[in-house]
Motif scaffolding. Structure first.
Motif, PDB file in Angstrom:
ATOM      1  N   ASP A   9       2.983  10.696  11.133  1.00 55.18           N
ATOM      2  CA  ASP A   9       2.638  10.021   9.934  1.00 55.18           C
ATOM      3  C   ASP A   9       3.502   8.502   9.864  1.00 55.18           C
ATOM      4  O   ASP A   9       3.031   7.437   9.485  1.00 55.18           O
ATOM      5  N   LEU A  10       4.700   8.526  10.414  1.00 55.95           N
ATOM      6  CA  LEU A  10       5.466   7.454  10.667  1.00 55.95           C
ATOM      7  C   LEU A  10       4.631   6.377  11.577  1.00 55.95           C
ATOM      8  O   LEU A  10       4.789   5.173  11.102  1.00 55.95           O
ATOM      9  N   PHE A  13       1.882   4.864   9.734  1.00 53.74           N
ATOM     10  CA  PHE A  13       2.359   3.812   8.792  1.00 53.74           C
ATOM     11  C   PHE A  13       2.639   2.600   9.464  1.00 53.74           C
ATOM     12  O   PHE A  13       2.346   1.412   8.962  1.00 53.74           O
ATOM     13  N   TYR A  21      -0.446  -6.823   8.483  1.00 53.38           N
ATOM     14  CA  TYR A  21       0.377  -7.921   8.797  1.00 53.38           C
ATOM     15  C   TYR A  21      -0.490  -9.200   9.636  1.00 53.38           C
ATOM     16  O   TYR A  21      -0.770 -10.166   9.085  1.00 53.38           O
ATOM     17  N   PHE A  76       0.508  -4.588   4.495  1.00 53.28           N
ATOM     18  CA  PHE A  76       1.633  -5.131   4.576  1.00 53.28           C
ATOM     19  C   PHE A  76       2.183  -5.835   3.348  1.00 53.28           C
ATOM     20  O   PHE A  76       3.199  -5.475   3.007  1.00 53.28           O
ATOM     21  N   LEU A  80       5.373  -4.702   0.975  1.00 55.22           N
ATOM     22  CA  LEU A  80       6.513  -5.679   0.264  1.00 55.22           C
ATOM     23  C   LEU A  80       6.402  -5.641  -1.276  1.00 55.22           C
ATOM     24  O   LEU A  80       7.681  -5.769  -1.970  1.00 55.22           O
ATOM     25  N   LEU A  83       8.271  -2.234  -2.107  1.00 58.32           N
ATOM     26  CA  LEU A  83       9.860  -2.575  -2.142  1.00 58.32           C
ATOM     27  C   LEU A  83      10.269  -3.530  -3.161  1.00 58.32           C
ATOM     28  O   LEU A  83      11.524  -3.379  -3.801  1.00 58.32           O
ATOM     29  N   ARG A  84       9.517  -4.443  -3.709  1.00 61.24           N
ATOM     30  CA  ARG A  84       9.867  -5.302  -4.782  1.00 61.24           C
ATOM     31  C   ARG A  84       9.965  -4.527  -5.914  1.00 61.24           C
ATOM     32  O   ARG A  84      10.770  -4.797  -6.922  1.00 61.24           O
ATOM     33  N   ILE A  86      11.363  -1.696  -6.405  1.00 57.57           N
ATOM     34  CA  ILE A  86      12.567  -1.189  -6.403  1.00 57.57           C
ATOM     35  C   ILE A  86      13.604  -2.251  -6.929  1.00 57.57           C
ATOM     36  O   ILE A  86      14.370  -1.876  -8.020  1.00 57.57           O
ATOM     37  N   PHE A  87      13.674  -3.476  -6.538  1.00 63.83           N
ATOM     38  CA  PHE A  87      14.572  -4.443  -6.875  1.00 63.83           C
ATOM     39  C   PHE A  87      14.221  -5.329  -7.995  1.00 63.83           C
ATOM     40  O   PHE A  87      15.180  -5.896  -8.548  1.00 63.83           O
ATOM     41  N   ARG A  90      10.313 -11.807  -8.343  1.00 62.51           N
ATOM     42  CA  ARG A  90       9.194 -12.245  -7.994  1.00 62.51           C
ATOM     43  C   ARG A  90       8.185 -11.426  -6.791  1.00 62.51           C
ATOM     44  O   ARG A  90       8.744 -11.195  -5.860  1.00 62.51           O
ATOM     45  N   LYS A  92       6.499 -11.792  -4.328  1.00 59.57           N
ATOM     46  CA  LYS A  92       5.654 -13.244  -3.625  1.00 59.57           C
ATOM     47  C   LYS A  92       4.496 -12.859  -2.788  1.00 59.57           C
ATOM     48  O   LYS A  92       3.824 -13.714  -2.709  1.00 59.57           O
ATOM     49  N   GLU A  95       1.437 -13.324  -4.784  1.00 61.01           N
ATOM     50  CA  GLU A  95       1.400 -14.851  -5.475  1.00 61.01           C
ATOM     51  C   GLU A  95       0.098 -15.472  -4.829  1.00 61.01           C
ATOM     52  O   GLU A  95      -0.906 -15.833  -5.280  1.00 61.01           O
ATOM     53  N   SER A  96       0.082 -15.594  -3.346  1.00 60.12           N
ATOM     54  CA  SER A  96      -0.954 -16.398  -2.574  1.00 60.12           C
ATOM     55  C   SER A  96      -2.208 -15.718  -3.001  1.00 60.12           C
ATOM     56  O   SER A  96      -3.356 -16.455  -3.023  1.00 60.12           O
ATOM     57  N   LYS A 138      -0.384   6.392  -4.201  1.00 59.43           N
ATOM     58  CA  LYS A 138      -0.414   6.820  -2.961  1.00 59.43           C
ATOM     59  C   LYS A 138      -1.814   6.238  -2.207  1.00 59.43           C
ATOM     60  O   LYS A 138      -2.805   6.577  -2.969  1.00 59.43           O
TER      61      LYS A 138
ATOM     62  N   ASN B  13       2.103 -22.827  -6.856  1.00 60.72           N
ATOM     63  CA  ASN B  13       1.779 -21.247  -7.405  1.00 60.72           C
ATOM     64  C   ASN B  13       2.170 -20.320  -6.395  1.00 60.72           C
ATOM     65  O   ASN B  13       2.097 -19.013  -6.615  1.00 60.72           O
ATOM     66  N   VAL B  14       2.485 -20.688  -5.175  1.00 68.90           N
ATOM     67  CA  VAL B  14       2.890 -19.570  -3.935  1.00 68.90           C
ATOM     68  C   VAL B  14       4.270 -19.987  -3.516  1.00 68.90           C
ATOM     69  O   VAL B  14       4.421 -21.102  -3.317  1.00 68.90           O
ATOM     70  N   SER B  15       4.955 -18.943  -3.384  1.00 71.47           N
ATOM     71  CA  SER B  15       6.387 -19.038  -2.853  1.00 71.47           C
ATOM     72  C   SER B  15       6.220 -19.309  -1.375  1.00 71.47           C
ATOM     73  O   SER B  15       5.432 -19.128  -0.582  1.00 71.47           O
ATOM     74  N   GLU B  22      11.105 -12.070   3.982  1.00 73.41           N
ATOM     75  CA  GLU B  22      11.087 -11.220   2.579  1.00 73.41           C
ATOM     76  C   GLU B  22      11.391  -9.770   3.088  1.00 73.41           C
ATOM     77  O   GLU B  22      12.306  -9.029   2.227  1.00 73.41           O
ATOM     78  N   LEU B  26      14.237  -7.428   1.724  1.00 75.86           N
ATOM     79  CA  LEU B  26      13.962  -6.103   1.137  1.00 75.86           C
ATOM     80  C   LEU B  26      14.535  -4.685   1.645  1.00 75.86           C
ATOM     81  O   LEU B  26      15.130  -4.024   1.108  1.00 75.86           O
TER      82      LEU B  26
END
Lengths: 156, 270
Positions: A9-10, A13, A21, A76, A80, A83-84, A86-87, A90, A92, A95-96, A138, B13-15, B22, B26
């Motif tokens: 499974d890893l 992943f 990516y 990908f 990200l 993970l965001r 959790i912390f 933004r 990021k 955004e795009s 999930k 608008n985009v970092s 990143e 993280l």
């Protein structure tokens, strides 16, 4: 080899993350190139959010025009974003995605107005929606929809 | 009002951060976070272990025992009792009400469960050849009780699993990765405990029989047939060769004598 099989499974992943990516950033680069090129071509067409008022004799025709687009996140970007979560901070990686969706929606709206011979669009509105609400849950990958609409004006 | 079309070169608008950078930050943050959780869990577990009254431990013991379907074995309990009798009067181990269970599976191991319960596997009993070896194994488990290792392992293992599941959810690959990495820490942690229990076992064995004969016999047999059953034992215990060397050093340092061992009495022969 055995370790790979034990953590299958890893491995899946990791493969998905690497694939996500490469494919995701290639698609994004291509999309941005096309957005910038088309924005340049349609630069002359004015788009405003103001209502605007015109003397009736100058207007030949008005029409509702809209453009909408659905863009999917890749694996990908999802990692990200998780993970965001959790912390905090933004997100990021998304955004795009939203930026691309909105600009593409406006471009499609402009293209549709151009086909009808319009010179400008007034009262433009933009809306964003998620498709696949369980985007961060999930094993599901969500997408973003952007829709732009306005009133196209064909002048005399 | 004049409308002047203009194309912006910059995108506000985009970092600008590269996604891989990143990701790096993280994941780094995540590792620090998990490390902190593990540290805090370790400290709180150690504290809780030293404060847990034996009454509560007995209650946990009932829960733990439900997972090990095994029968109480009178012959083994008799051996354990003679070991307990040779402990000093003020030993905290006298507060326990010990039970020894025999599990019929072939695993070469014995476990100390909370509440004074010891499970000995039939596989281990088949490997044992003398009374002294058996006494060493039981004394080793008593060492775990004296140091309260059985509670320690339970507390931290439980805490790690709960924390990882809370963070990532039960089925996520990330939580299985985290518990896998942390459980290797766990094995390392328990290797020190195993050595301490070996030491306790050696001292008790010498008190019981007056000499340290048979202390290393069981481990040297394990080193000889490094066959099928060994990997299981290696997972959580130090390598038998290392244990033998450490025990021999202790025997020499404490000037323990070594005499002939007693063969296993007929009531425990298969």
């Amino acid at each position: 080899m055995e370790i790979l099989l034990q953590n299958f499974d890893l491995v899946i992943f990791l493969v998905l993350a690497i694939f996500g990516y490469t494919a995701g950033s290639l698609a994004e680069k291509r999309h941005y190139r096309s957005i910038i090129k088309r924005e340049k071509e349609l630069l002359k067409m004015a788009v405003v959010t103001a209502e605007g008022s015109f003397p009736p004799e100058r207007i030949q025709e008005v029409a509702l025009v809209m453009g909408s687009v659905v863009i999917s996140i890749d694996y990908f970007k999802r990692i990200l974003a998780i993970l965001r979560n959790i912390f905090g901070g933004r997100v990021k990686s998304y955004e795009s995605l939203v930026d691309r969706a909105r600009r593409e929606a406006i471009l499609r709206m402009k293209e549709s107005a151009k086909e009808q011979g319009a010179k400008m669009i007034i009262n433009m509105r933009l809306e964003t929606a998620t498709i696949g609400r369980s985007a961060n849950k999930k094993k599901s990958v969500g997408s973003v929809e952007a829709i732009a609409y306005g009133t196209a004006i064909v002048m005399n | 009002m004049q409308f002047t079309p203009k194309q912006l070169n910059d995108n506000v608008n985009v970092s600008k951060t590269h996604p891989l950078i990143e990701l790096f930050w993280l994941i780094g943050g995540l590792i620090v976070l998990v490390g902190l959780v593990f540290l805090i869990l370790g400290v709180t577990t150690d504290w809780a272990v030293s404060k847990t009254p034996i009454k509560i431990e007995n209650w946990i013991g009932h829960l733990a025992l439900a997972e090990f379907p095994a029968d109480e074995n009178k012959a083994l309990e008799q051996r354990l009792q003679s070991l307990l009798d040779s402990l000093p009067e003020d030993s905290p181990l006298h507060q326990y009400n010990f039970h020894v269970f025999l599990d019929e599976s072939d695993i070469v191991n014995a476990i100390a469960l909370p509440g004074g319960n010891i499970v000995v596997y039939a596989g281990l009993l088949n490997e044992v050849k003398s009374e002294n070896e058996l006494a060493m194994v039981l004394a080793h488990e008593l060492g775990h009780f004296a140091h309260r290792d059985h509670l320690r392992g339970l507390g931290r293992g439980l805490g790690v699993a709960v924390a990882a599941t809370l963070l990532f959810g039960e089925e996520s690959a990330a939580s299985s990765l985290v518990s896998k990495t942390l459980l290797t820490f766990q094995a390392r942690y328990s290797q020190d405990q195993e050595s301490a229990a070996d030491q306790f076992g050696l001292d008790l064995l010498t008190r019981r029989y007056g000499h340290a004969g048979g202390a290393t016999d069981f481990f040297s047999r394990l080193t000889e047939d490094a066959g099928s059953k060994l990997p299981y034992l290696l997972a959580s215990h130090p390598h038998p060769k290392v244990r033998i060397d450490a025990l021999n050093k202790l025997i020499k340092g404490r000037h323990y004598s070594i005499a002939k061992t007693q063969p296993l009495a007929p009531d425990l022969l298969p």
